[in-house]
Motif scaffolding. Sequence first.
Motif, PDB file in Angstrom:
ATOM      1  N   PRO A  37      78.771  20.711  67.201  1.00 50.86           N
ATOM      2  CA  PRO A  37      78.998  20.348  65.792  1.00 50.86           C
ATOM      3  C   PRO A  37      77.755  20.709  64.977  1.00 50.86           C
ATOM      4  CG  PRO A  37      78.557  18.402  67.113  1.00 50.86           C
ATOM      5  CD  PRO A  37      78.611  19.557  68.067  1.00 50.86           C
ATOM      6  N   VAL A  38      77.968  21.361  63.863  1.00 54.92           N
ATOM      7  CA  VAL A  38      76.857  21.815  63.023  1.00 54.92           C
ATOM      8  C   VAL A  38      76.341  20.642  62.195  1.00 54.92           C
ATOM      9  CG1 VAL A  38      76.220  23.370  61.131  1.00 54.92           C
ATOM     10  CG2 VAL A  38      77.746  24.168  62.957  1.00 54.92           C
ATOM     11  N   ASP A  39      75.021  20.454  62.207  1.00 59.44           N
ATOM     12  CA  ASP A  39      74.375  19.455  61.356  1.00 59.44           C
ATOM     13  C   ASP A  39      74.644  19.843  59.899  1.00 59.44           C
ATOM     14  OD1 ASP A  39      72.311  18.227  59.665  1.00 59.44           O
ATOM     15  OD2 ASP A  39      71.285  17.675  61.526  1.00 59.44           O
ATOM     16  N   HIS A  56      82.322  23.922  47.876  1.00 54.55           N
ATOM     17  CA  HIS A  56      81.466  22.765  48.130  1.00 54.55           C
ATOM     18  C   HIS A  56      80.984  22.866  49.577  1.00 54.55           C
ATOM     19  CE1 HIS A  56      84.455  20.647  50.612  1.00 54.55           C
ATOM     20  NE2 HIS A  56      85.354  21.036  49.720  1.00 54.55           N
ATOM     21  N   ASN A  57      80.069  21.990  49.954  1.00 51.06           N
ATOM     22  CA  ASN A  57      79.526  22.019  51.317  1.00 51.06           C
ATOM     23  C   ASN A  57      79.892  20.774  52.122  1.00 51.06           C
ATOM     24  OD1 ASN A  57      77.893  20.104  50.159  1.00 51.06           O
ATOM     25  ND2 ASN A  57      75.971  21.159  50.603  1.00 51.06           N
ATOM     26  N   LYS A  58      80.905  20.077  51.723  1.00 47.40           N
ATOM     27  CA  LYS A  58      81.316  18.841  52.410  1.00 47.40           C
ATOM     28  C   LYS A  58      82.415  19.121  53.430  1.00 47.40           C
ATOM     29  CE  LYS A  58      78.663  16.379  49.712  1.00 47.40           C
ATOM     30  NZ  LYS A  58      77.363  16.951  49.744  1.00 47.40           N
ATOM     31  N   PHE A  59      82.140  20.015  54.356  1.00 46.67           N
ATOM     32  CA  PHE A  59      83.092  20.313  55.422  1.00 46.67           C
ATOM     33  C   PHE A  59      82.345  20.344  56.747  1.00 46.67           C
ATOM     34  CE2 PHE A  59      81.695  24.321  53.535  1.00 46.67           C
ATOM     35  CZ  PHE A  59      81.222  25.022  54.636  1.00 46.67           C
ATOM     36  N   SER A  60      83.073  20.121  57.808  1.00 43.45           N
ATOM     37  CA  SER A  60      82.454  20.168  59.129  1.00 43.45           C
ATOM     38  C   SER A  60      82.642  21.564  59.710  1.00 43.45           C
ATOM     39  CB  SER A  60      83.047  19.107  60.050  1.00 43.45           C
ATOM     40  OG  SER A  60      84.439  19.317  60.176  1.00 43.45           O
ATOM     41  N   ALA A  61      81.788  21.907  60.653  1.00 39.12           N
ATOM     42  CA  ALA A  61      81.846  23.218  61.291  1.00 39.12           C
ATOM     43  C   ALA A  61      81.404  23.083  62.740  1.00 39.12           C
ATOM     44  CB  ALA A  61      80.950  24.208  60.549  1.00 39.12           C
ATOM     45  N   LEU A  62      81.848  24.016  63.545  1.00 38.69           N
ATOM     46  CA  LEU A  62      81.430  24.108  64.942  1.00 38.69           C
ATOM     47  C   LEU A  62      80.748  25.445  65.161  1.00 38.69           C
ATOM     48  CD1 LEU A  62      84.628  22.801  66.796  1.00 38.69           C
ATOM     49  CD2 LEU A  62      82.453  21.598  66.520  1.00 38.69           C
ATOM     50  N   GLN A  63      79.757  25.447  66.016  1.00 40.36           N
ATOM     51  CA  GLN A  63      79.066  26.668  66.407  1.00 40.36           C
ATOM     52  C   GLN A  63      79.398  26.956  67.862  1.00 40.36           C
ATOM     53  OE1 GLN A  63      74.787  26.361  66.683  1.00 40.36           O
ATOM     54  NE2 GLN A  63      74.521  28.571  66.876  1.00 40.36           N
ATOM     55  N   LEU A  64      79.801  28.178  68.150  1.00 44.91           N
ATOM     56  CA  LEU A  64      80.041  28.603  69.520  1.00 44.91           C
ATOM     57  C   LEU A  64      78.738  29.158  70.081  1.00 44.91           C
ATOM     58  CD1 LEU A  64      82.007  29.134  71.860  1.00 44.91           C
ATOM     59  CD2 LEU A  64      82.506  31.352  70.817  1.00 44.91           C
ATOM     60  N   PRO A  88      70.156  30.519  66.866  1.00 39.64           N
ATOM     61  CA  PRO A  88      69.667  29.230  66.381  1.00 39.64           C
ATOM     62  C   PRO A  88      70.702  28.139  66.626  1.00 39.64           C
ATOM     63  CG  PRO A  88      70.253  30.653  64.546  1.00 39.64           C
ATOM     64  CD  PRO A  88      70.379  31.467  65.786  1.00 39.64           C
ATOM     65  N   LEU A  89      70.241  27.001  67.077  1.00 37.66           N
ATOM     66  CA  LEU A  89      71.136  25.892  67.392  1.00 37.66           C
ATOM     67  C   LEU A  89      71.335  25.039  66.143  1.00 37.66           C
ATOM     68  CD1 LEU A  89      69.697  25.007  70.894  1.00 37.66           C
ATOM     69  CD2 LEU A  89      71.701  26.411  70.334  1.00 37.66           C
ATOM     70  N   LEU A  90      72.532  25.102  65.587  1.00 38.79           N
ATOM     71  CA  LEU A  90      72.804  24.479  64.297  1.00 38.79           C
ATOM     72  C   LEU A  90      73.175  23.007  64.380  1.00 38.79           C
ATOM     73  CD1 LEU A  90      74.714  27.410  62.585  1.00 38.79           C
ATOM     74  CD2 LEU A  90      72.253  26.960  62.699  1.00 38.79           C
ATOM     75  N   ASP A  91      73.237  22.469  65.598  1.00 38.49           N
ATOM     76  CA  ASP A  91      73.465  21.025  65.733  1.00 38.49           C
ATOM     77  C   ASP A  91      72.149  20.269  65.652  1.00 38.49           C
ATOM     78  OD1 ASP A  91      72.518  21.909  68.262  1.00 38.49           O
ATOM     79  OD2 ASP A  91      73.507  20.249  69.278  1.00 38.49           O
TER      80      ASP A  91
END
Length: 185
Positions: A37-39, A56-64, A88-91
């Motif tokens: 899960p991306v911080d 807007h930036n109020k959404f969640s994202a996942l990084q593979l 880069p580790l985005l969590d």
Amino acid sequence: HLIINDVANLIKNGEKITSYQDYDDQFFKESRAQFLPVDFRNIDDYFGGALNYYQHNKFSALQLVWTDRNDKFPWEDGYQEEFIYDQPLLDRNADFKFREAKNLGVFTTRQCLEFNQPILRVVHDHDGDWQFLTGNQEPEDIRLVALEQMILIDSSLNEVFDLDYGQTAERDSINNSWQITNLDE
């Protein structure tokens, strides 16, 4: 695109993507992968297309994230050092966004360190060196410190973590936005 399509096909087939779960050989041959899960503090820096879409930036994202040739993730002992900054580790790392090591030696000024003057100019030299300058320094005022020390002094320096070699960022005051130019201009 192939990897995104593979993920989409999993979801279409009713599978649920689970964070921190190993996906063995599903996306890369002979390699594990995980979704992190991306911080939210990293959204603005890495998700330009989604920001334009959602407005807007109020959404969640996942990084593979995937393993190296030794089947090690970037956070595991033995991960190949040559790839450490390519993924880069985005969590994590939202408090220190630079891809370089925290203990990398960088140049700053005595005015910043001793008199708390703000950094108004950041230079990422053609050779990869970083300079964090106050604008009123003389050659004898230059000091060498760890990159992490600069971020601890002024976290807004994270805003220019992605300056390319040969670029500079300047601002009139600590409250102003950075203006980025090439050193050759």
